[in-house]
Design an enzyme around this catalytic site. Structure first.
Site, PDB file in Angstrom:
ATOM      1  N   LEU A  75     -40.913 -39.323  22.167  1.00 45.21           N
ATOM      2  CA  LEU A  75     -41.342 -39.836  20.881  1.00 45.21           C
ATOM      3  C   LEU A  75     -40.397 -40.924  20.550  1.00 45.21           C
ATOM      4  O   LEU A  75     -40.123 -41.386  19.327  1.00 45.21           O
ATOM      5  CB  LEU A  75     -41.600 -38.767  19.880  1.00 45.21           C
ATOM      6  CG  LEU A  75     -42.554 -37.634  20.167  1.00 45.21           C
ATOM      7  CD1 LEU A  75     -42.557 -36.850  18.908  1.00 45.21           C
ATOM      8  CD2 LEU A  75     -43.903 -38.374  20.432  1.00 45.21           C
ATOM      9  N   CYS A  76     -39.558 -41.355  21.339  1.00 44.71           N
ATOM     10  CA  CYS A  76     -38.503 -42.479  21.160  1.00 44.71           C
ATOM     11  C   CYS A  76     -39.175 -43.934  21.137  1.00 44.71           C
ATOM     12  O   CYS A  76     -40.058 -44.087  21.979  1.00 44.71           O
ATOM     13  CB  CYS A  76     -37.287 -42.526  22.259  1.00 44.71           C
ATOM     14  SG  CYS A  76     -36.005 -41.166  21.819  1.00 44.71           S
ATOM     15  N   HIS A  77     -38.556 -44.679  20.393  1.00 42.76           N
ATOM     16  CA  HIS A  77     -39.212 -45.866  20.382  1.00 42.76           C
ATOM     17  C   HIS A  77     -38.325 -46.827  21.347  1.00 42.76           C
ATOM     18  O   HIS A  77     -37.087 -46.579  21.475  1.00 42.76           O
ATOM     19  CB  HIS A  77     -38.742 -46.893  18.914  1.00 42.76           C
ATOM     20  CG  HIS A  77     -39.763 -46.226  17.961  1.00 42.76           C
ATOM     21  ND1 HIS A  77     -39.163 -45.227  17.162  1.00 42.76           N
ATOM     22  CD2 HIS A  77     -40.866 -46.716  17.332  1.00 42.76           C
ATOM     23  CE1 HIS A  77     -40.296 -45.135  16.147  1.00 42.76           C
ATOM     24  NE2 HIS A  77     -41.030 -45.985  16.176  1.00 42.76           N
ATOM     25  N   MET A 113     -30.342 -41.481  20.290  1.00 42.33           N
ATOM     26  CA  MET A 113     -30.753 -40.925  21.583  1.00 42.33           C
ATOM     27  C   MET A 113     -30.402 -41.655  22.670  1.00 42.33           C
ATOM     28  O   MET A 113     -30.057 -40.921  23.631  1.00 42.33           O
ATOM     29  CB  MET A 113     -32.212 -40.874  21.426  1.00 42.33           C
ATOM     30  CG  MET A 113     -32.823 -39.793  20.286  1.00 42.33           C
ATOM     31  SD  MET A 113     -32.198 -38.285  20.489  1.00 42.33           S
ATOM     32  CE  MET A 113     -32.663 -37.519  21.960  1.00 42.33           C
ATOM     33  N   GLU A 114     -30.275 -42.898  22.470  1.00 38.39           N
ATOM     34  CA  GLU A 114     -29.831 -43.669  23.817  1.00 38.39           C
ATOM     35  C   GLU A 114     -28.155 -43.401  24.263  1.00 38.39           C
ATOM     36  O   GLU A 114     -27.949 -42.923  25.218  1.00 38.39           O
ATOM     37  CB  GLU A 114     -29.879 -45.054  23.382  1.00 38.39           C
ATOM     38  CG  GLU A 114     -31.309 -45.775  23.307  1.00 38.39           C
ATOM     39  CD  GLU A 114     -32.013 -45.041  22.247  1.00 38.39           C
ATOM     40  OE1 GLU A 114     -33.337 -45.317  22.243  1.00 38.39           O
ATOM     41  OE2 GLU A 114     -31.414 -44.706  21.145  1.00 38.39           O
ATOM     42  N   ASP A 128     -24.215 -34.024  40.475  1.00 39.50           N
ATOM     43  CA  ASP A 128     -24.836 -34.419  41.736  1.00 39.50           C
ATOM     44  C   ASP A 128     -23.910 -34.749  42.673  1.00 39.50           C
ATOM     45  O   ASP A 128     -24.124 -34.230  43.799  1.00 39.50           O
ATOM     46  CB  ASP A 128     -26.001 -35.343  41.348  1.00 39.50           C
ATOM     47  CG  ASP A 128     -26.918 -35.656  42.756  1.00 39.50           C
ATOM     48  OD1 ASP A 128     -27.147 -34.749  43.273  1.00 39.50           O
ATOM     49  OD2 ASP A 128     -26.883 -36.872  43.018  1.00 39.50           O
TER      50      ASP A 128
END
Length: 167
Positions: A75-77, A113-114, A128
């Site tokens: 739901l992020c733009h 969020m970024e 990893d």
């Protein structure tokens, strides 16, 4: 309970309409850490990890993730970043690596969020690249440290008195 902006009137998830909001300068800073055996951190510092320069690759992975957040968080733009920075600092005591992500934009919605996605991707990349030598590594304490801009203004995480934010 507050209204959740990602739910419409019938309770279905949707992308929030930000069309009526003003574009403002927005900044977010997130951080996290990965703990590991001292021997693993020594191998990273001495560039003895077979997969290459762990910190350089993790930094690039974090930067790439900041730009692709809207593709992985439903739901992020999609927003235009004006700046992104990811730093990884080995702990002086050999216990792990502290990661900080900073994102900036001039947009109608925030960049928290970024910044968080960049930190997560950088730390996952460290895992990893080093998992062959240390499967016991643990990613912890990922969270937002600061956000500014927009209608809600500035927010800073309050550190607990004994919290070591610099690992």
């Amino acid at each position: 309970m507050t209204d959740l902006p990602h739910l419409n009137a019938t309770g279905e998830a949707h992308i929030v309409d930000v069309g009526a909001k003003d574009s403002t300068r927005r900044v977010a800073v997130a951080e996290g850490r990965i703990t590991m055996a001292p021997e693993t951190l020594a191998a990273i510092r001495d560039q003895r990890v077979k997969k290459g320069d762990v910190l350089a690759v993790a930094r690039v992975a974090g930067l790439m993730a900041t730009k692709k957040t809207w593709e992985t968080v439903p739901l992020c733009h999609p927003i235009q970043l004006t700046h992104a920075e990811v730093t990884l600092e080995p702990a002086a005591d050999g216990s792990g690596i502290h990661c900080t992500g900073r994102t900036e934009t001039v947009e109608r919605t925030g960049v928290e969020m970024e910044a968080l996605n960049g930190v997560q991707a950088a730390l996952l990349t460290v895992y990893d690249m080093c998992k062959g030598m240390d499967r016991g590594m643990t990613i912890t304490d990922v969270g937002l440290r600061h956000k500014s801009g927009g209608k809600s203004g500035t927010w800073e995480r309050e550190s607990a008195p004994d919290e070591d934010t610099n690992l």
